[in-house]
Design a protein around this motif. Structure first.
Motif, PDB file in Angstrom:
ATOM      1  N   GLN A 159      34.910  57.393  46.651  1.00  0.00           N
ATOM      2  CA  GLN A 159      34.160  57.967  45.534  1.00  0.00           C
ATOM      3  C   GLN A 159      34.213  57.016  44.345  1.00  0.00           C
ATOM      4  O   GLN A 159      35.102  56.162  44.262  1.00  0.00           O
ATOM      5  N   SER A 160      33.301  57.193  43.412  1.00  0.00           N
ATOM      6  CA  SER A 160      33.446  56.467  42.149  1.00  0.00           C
ATOM      7  C   SER A 160      34.664  57.041  41.422  1.00  0.00           C
ATOM      8  O   SER A 160      35.090  58.172  41.690  1.00  0.00           O
ATOM      9  N   VAL A 161      35.212  56.258  40.503  1.00  0.00           N
ATOM     10  CA  VAL A 161      36.376  56.733  39.743  1.00  0.00           C
ATOM     11  C   VAL A 161      36.012  57.992  38.958  1.00  0.00           C
ATOM     12  O   VAL A 161      36.777  58.960  38.937  1.00  0.00           O
ATOM     13  N   LEU A 162      34.835  57.994  38.349  1.00  0.00           N
ATOM     14  CA  LEU A 162      34.416  59.164  37.573  1.00  0.00           C
ATOM     15  C   LEU A 162      34.234  60.391  38.458  1.00  0.00           C
ATOM     16  O   LEU A 162      34.660  61.495  38.097  1.00  0.00           O
ATOM     17  N   ASP A 163      33.645  60.231  39.626  1.00  0.00           N
ATOM     18  CA  ASP A 163      33.466  61.372  40.533  1.00  0.00           C
ATOM     19  C   ASP A 163      34.808  61.914  41.010  1.00  0.00           C
ATOM     20  O   ASP A 163      35.014  63.135  41.078  1.00  0.00           O
ATOM     21  N   PHE A 164      35.724  61.011  41.353  1.00  0.00           N
ATOM     22  CA  PHE A 164      37.067  61.427  41.792  1.00  0.00           C
ATOM     23  C   PHE A 164      37.789  62.146  40.648  1.00  0.00           C
ATOM     24  O   PHE A 164      38.401  63.210  40.845  1.00  0.00           O
ATOM     25  N   ALA A 165      37.695  61.573  39.440  1.00  0.00           N
ATOM     26  CA  ALA A 165      38.343  62.184  38.272  1.00  0.00           C
ATOM     27  C   ALA A 165      37.756  63.549  37.963  1.00  0.00           C
ATOM     28  O   ALA A 165      38.483  64.496  37.636  1.00  0.00           O
ATOM     29  N   THR A 166      36.438  63.650  38.077  1.00  0.00           N
ATOM     30  CA  THR A 166      35.771  64.925  37.786  1.00  0.00           C
ATOM     31  C   THR A 166      36.204  66.002  38.778  1.00  0.00           C
ATOM     32  O   THR A 166      36.499  67.142  38.396  1.00  0.00           O
ATOM     33  N   GLU A 167      36.257  65.641  40.061  1.00  0.00           N
ATOM     34  CA  GLU A 167      36.594  66.624  41.095  1.00  0.00           C
ATOM     35  C   GLU A 167      38.043  67.084  41.025  1.00  0.00           C
ATOM     36  O   GLU A 167      38.328  68.285  41.150  1.00  0.00           O
ATOM     37  N   TYR A 168      38.963  66.156  40.808  1.00  0.00           N
ATOM     38  CA  TYR A 168      40.383  66.481  40.948  1.00  0.00           C
ATOM     39  C   TYR A 168      41.160  66.588  39.635  1.00  0.00           C
ATOM     40  O   TYR A 168      42.326  66.960  39.645  1.00  0.00           O
ATOM     41  N   LEU A 169      40.498  66.289  38.509  1.00  0.00           N
ATOM     42  CA  LEU A 169      41.205  66.369  37.228  1.00  0.00           C
ATOM     43  C   LEU A 169      40.340  67.013  36.142  1.00  0.00           C
ATOM     44  O   LEU A 169      40.647  68.096  35.663  1.00  0.00           O
ATOM     45  N   PHE A 170      39.249  66.359  35.776  1.00  0.00           N
ATOM     46  CA  PHE A 170      38.475  66.798  34.617  1.00  0.00           C
ATOM     47  C   PHE A 170      37.925  68.214  34.760  1.00  0.00           C
ATOM     48  O   PHE A 170      38.077  69.041  33.860  1.00  0.00           O
ATOM     49  N   SER A 171      37.263  68.513  35.877  1.00  0.00           N
ATOM     50  CA  SER A 171      36.635  69.833  36.019  1.00  0.00           C
ATOM     51  C   SER A 171      37.671  70.946  36.029  1.00  0.00           C
ATOM     52  O   SER A 171      37.424  72.047  35.533  1.00  0.00           O
ATOM     53  N   LEU A 172      38.860  70.660  36.560  1.00  0.00           N
ATOM     54  CA  LEU A 172      39.928  71.662  36.615  1.00  0.00           C
ATOM     55  C   LEU A 172      40.475  71.980  35.230  1.00  0.00           C
ATOM     56  O   LEU A 172      40.942  73.087  34.964  1.00  0.00           O
ATOM     57  N   LEU A 173      40.420  70.984  34.332  1.00  0.00           N
ATOM     58  CA  LEU A 173      40.918  71.169  32.973  1.00  0.00           C
ATOM     59  C   LEU A 173      39.808  71.561  31.992  1.00  0.00           C
ATOM     60  O   LEU A 173      40.061  71.754  30.802  1.00  0.00           O
ATOM     61  N   GLY A 174      38.580  71.674  32.496  1.00  0.00           N
ATOM     62  CA  GLY A 174      37.470  72.001  31.617  1.00  0.00           C
ATOM     63  C   GLY A 174      37.048  70.837  30.736  1.00  0.00           C
ATOM     64  O   GLY A 174      36.593  71.021  29.602  1.00  0.00           O
TER      65      GLY A 174
END
Length: 326
Positions: A159-174
């Motif tokens: 995945q791209s770094v942003l996609d990976f971050a969004t899926e496993y970190l950012f989206s979970l934290l809002g």
């Protein structure tokens, strides 16, 4: 109240580029204030705070089995990379060497112009890795070098770094990071540095997000990341990142004698006794966590050269004001 007024006077006089400060104690917001016409929705280029986010993502990648070990050789992740004849040092550099800023490079000062002109910043960083320096000696590389870690995340996760971050970190934290920012020339990049309220995450023309700088976050997002670490990787009952990784990455693995600070895995160690550590970026962007005092401080700032030390502000004014609050 007097201490708070005094602190805000000091901010206005000596820390004039601060856009926002949030202070959390035991997970509760005790102080939230915005300066320089900033609001709760303002975003900031957090510069080297980006490095600590990359550390989080690598910890998640290890938790999920994408990366086996930080003791893996960097070149194991880039089997197609052609090592030049006679270069041995680069073949020994590990992921841990990269995380602790103890990998050597071939340049004395970072060749920014040539680097940014290239289409593939990961390959350009690999070309500069190694040389005659010793592995194990602390060498802070603000921009050129950390992108190799982004390359490793892309190679291992698919995945791209942003996609990976969004899926496993950012989206979970809002947290919402709006997309890639790609520069087509030097002028675009220089203009972007001066803009306020920029959004997204910088990427090279190959689509790989930067690892040493380039991420834009709201002050609230910065505070959430600090709280996630204070709570040992748990957010709303879900273990987002292992406590083992947090503890390992926020203890001393190397030391910067120039700044008299210890270094973990892309986190600065501020006080080992209180297990206080920080993500710190140019201009005075900080995510500060004090485990003993249960305090998180997020400071978002606009870039200015030689910005005044935020740690002094935190230690002398912010912590004393809030450490006894329930």
């Amino acid at each position: 109240m007097m201490l708070k007024t005094k602190m805000e006077k000091i901010i206005n006089s000596s820390y004039s580029n601060i856009g926002a400060i949030l202070v959390l104690k035991n997970g509760k917001t005790l102080y939230e204030n915005y300066f320089n016409e900033c609001t709760v929705t303002s975003t900031f280029h957090v510069f080297s705070v980006t490095k600590s986010i990359i550390s989080i993502l690598l910890g998640i990648a290890i938790d999920k089995g994408y990366v086996k070990s930080i003791n893996q050789k960097v070149l194991d992740f880039f089997p197609d990379y052609a090592v030049k004849r006679g270069e041995k040092t680069i073949q020994k550099v590990t992921l841990k060497d990269m995380l602790t800023m103890t990998a050597p490079y071939k340049y004395k000062s970072e060749p920014y112009t040539e680097y940014f002109a290239s289409d593939n910043w990961v390959n350009s960083a690999l070309d500069l890795l190694g040389g005659n320096g010793k592995i194990g000696e602390f060498r802070y590389t603000p921009v050129i070098g950390p992108d190799i870690l982004s390359g490793i995340l892309v190679k291992t996760t698919g995945q791209s770094v942003l996609d990976f971050a969004t899926e496993y970190l950012f989206s979970l934290l809002g947290i919402n990071v709006e997309g890639n920012v790609v520069f087509h020339n030097k002028e675009e990049q220089l203009t972007w540095y001066k803009e306020k309220n920029v959004r997204g995450w910088v990427a090279d023309r190959a689509g790989v997000n930067t690892a040493g700088w380039g991420l834009n976050l709201t002050p609230a997002a910065m505070a959430k990341i600090g709280q996630l670490y204070l709570d040992e990787g748990v957010w709303k009952g879900e273990q987002i990142i292992s406590s083992d990784w947090i503890n390992e990455s926020t203890k001393e693995h190397s030391r910067c004698n120039q700044w008299k600070l210890s270094y973990g895995y892309l986190w600065w160690i501020i006080d080992e006794k209180e297990h206080a550590y920080a993500a710190m970026g140019d201009g005075g962007n900080v995510i500060y966590v004090n485990t003993k005092k249960k305090i998180v401080v997020a400071i978002a700032s606009f870039f200015m050269p030689h910005a005044k030390d935020r740690l002094k502000l935190i230690k002398e004014y912010i912590e004393p004001m809030f450490e006894n609050c329930v």
